[in-house]
Design an enzyme around this catalytic site. Sequence first.
Site, PDB file in Angstrom:
ATOM      1  N   ASP A  56     -10.256   2.779   2.359  1.00 35.19           N
ATOM      2  CA  ASP A  56     -10.418   2.098   3.652  1.00 35.19           C
ATOM      3  C   ASP A  56     -11.155   2.987   4.670  1.00 35.19           C
ATOM      4  O   ASP A  56     -11.976   2.495   5.446  1.00 35.19           O
ATOM      5  CB  ASP A  56      -9.056   1.702   4.235  1.00 35.19           C
ATOM      6  CG  ASP A  56      -8.397   0.568   3.459  1.00 35.19           C
ATOM      7  OD1 ASP A  56      -9.120  -0.242   2.849  1.00 35.19           O
ATOM      8  OD2 ASP A  56      -7.156   0.491   3.470  1.00 35.19           O
ATOM      9  N   LYS A 106       0.801  -1.230   0.000  1.00 32.72           N
ATOM     10  CA  LYS A 106       0.000   0.000   0.000  1.00 32.72           C
ATOM     11  C   LYS A 106       0.836   1.283   0.000  1.00 32.72           C
ATOM     12  O   LYS A 106       0.400   2.302  -0.508  1.00 32.72           O
ATOM     13  CB  LYS A 106      -0.962   0.009   1.192  1.00 32.72           C
ATOM     14  CG  LYS A 106      -2.101  -0.994   1.059  1.00 32.72           C
ATOM     15  CD  LYS A 106      -3.067  -0.858   2.225  1.00 32.72           C
ATOM     16  CE  LYS A 106      -4.235  -1.825   2.083  1.00 32.72           C
ATOM     17  NZ  LYS A 106      -5.287  -1.551   3.083  1.00 32.72           N
TER      18      LYS A 106
END
Length: 281
Positions: A111, A75
């Site tokens: 997220d 990420k």
Amino acid sequence: MVSRAPITATTRIVGVTGWPVAHSRSPLLHNLWLARHGIDALYAAFPIEPGNVSQTIRGLAAAGLVGLNVTVPHKLEALTVCDKVSEFAHRIRSVNTLRFDSGAILGDNTDGFGFIANLRAHGANPSGPALVLGAGGASRAIVAALQDQGAAVTITNRTRARADALAAEFPGTTVVAWSDAPVELSRFALLVNTTSAGMHGHPPLDFSLAAAAEDLAVADAVYVPRETMLLRQAAAQNLRIIPGLGMLLHQAARSFAFWFGVEPDVDQEVQDLIARDIPLR
Ligand code: ATR
């Protein structure tokens, strides 16, 4: 369940990358949504070994993919290949969704959106004072998303120095010592576990809820198993619980919208499809 159209030479490809990635439930989920929306695309998994991440992502973009979800441990590196990133992804230094747009690589992180949407779906208030357990990768999106909702965020972590470092990156947050956090619980409206404790193959989280106010909501970012010990402990005290699975589903829905311009439903069929694949306890 809707069946999909045949795969042809014009079928577009989208997917998820990580290392490993074979455990990902995203293909199940996105392929259901693609079929429902009659979109001629398929969603596959692309394991990329650490060391080749940027180069491989650029290659997949050049090959004409629509985009990628990015999961652990890529990420942060995914952020560095982007030509343009959203303000949120930039702030938390983490990208979980890439869109390949006529040669440009665009990055976002869904997220935080997924976490807040899941709180709302369970009737919890995202703007009350929140205590976040953990200072690893999973906590960054949650801390930032709660701050964006106007919540006063307090961080606690077993290793104090990591909590202090995280708080320094997110001005306005405060830190309490791990040993003091359970007794201070009564002043919070929301408790969020972002640690890996309670996850399948890890020890359960050792955190007492005895001092909780009766309106405390307890969220767990862990979704394997679906019902962690922490959530069971909270349910036994009649507290509102927010299982982590919904965060996964809502972040996925937002990624799908980033690629295809339509936000798919997180309904019962979708929840059942993924829940069947994950142990309850
Ligand atoms: P991730 O990127 O998935 O969040 P990580 O960066 O390794 O993974 O972070 C794991 C988090 O879970 C950390 O906050 C870790 O606490 P430490 O910083 O003290 O290691 C926390 N954690 C893991 N196991 C734990 C346990 N048994 N009890 C409490 N916290 C735990």
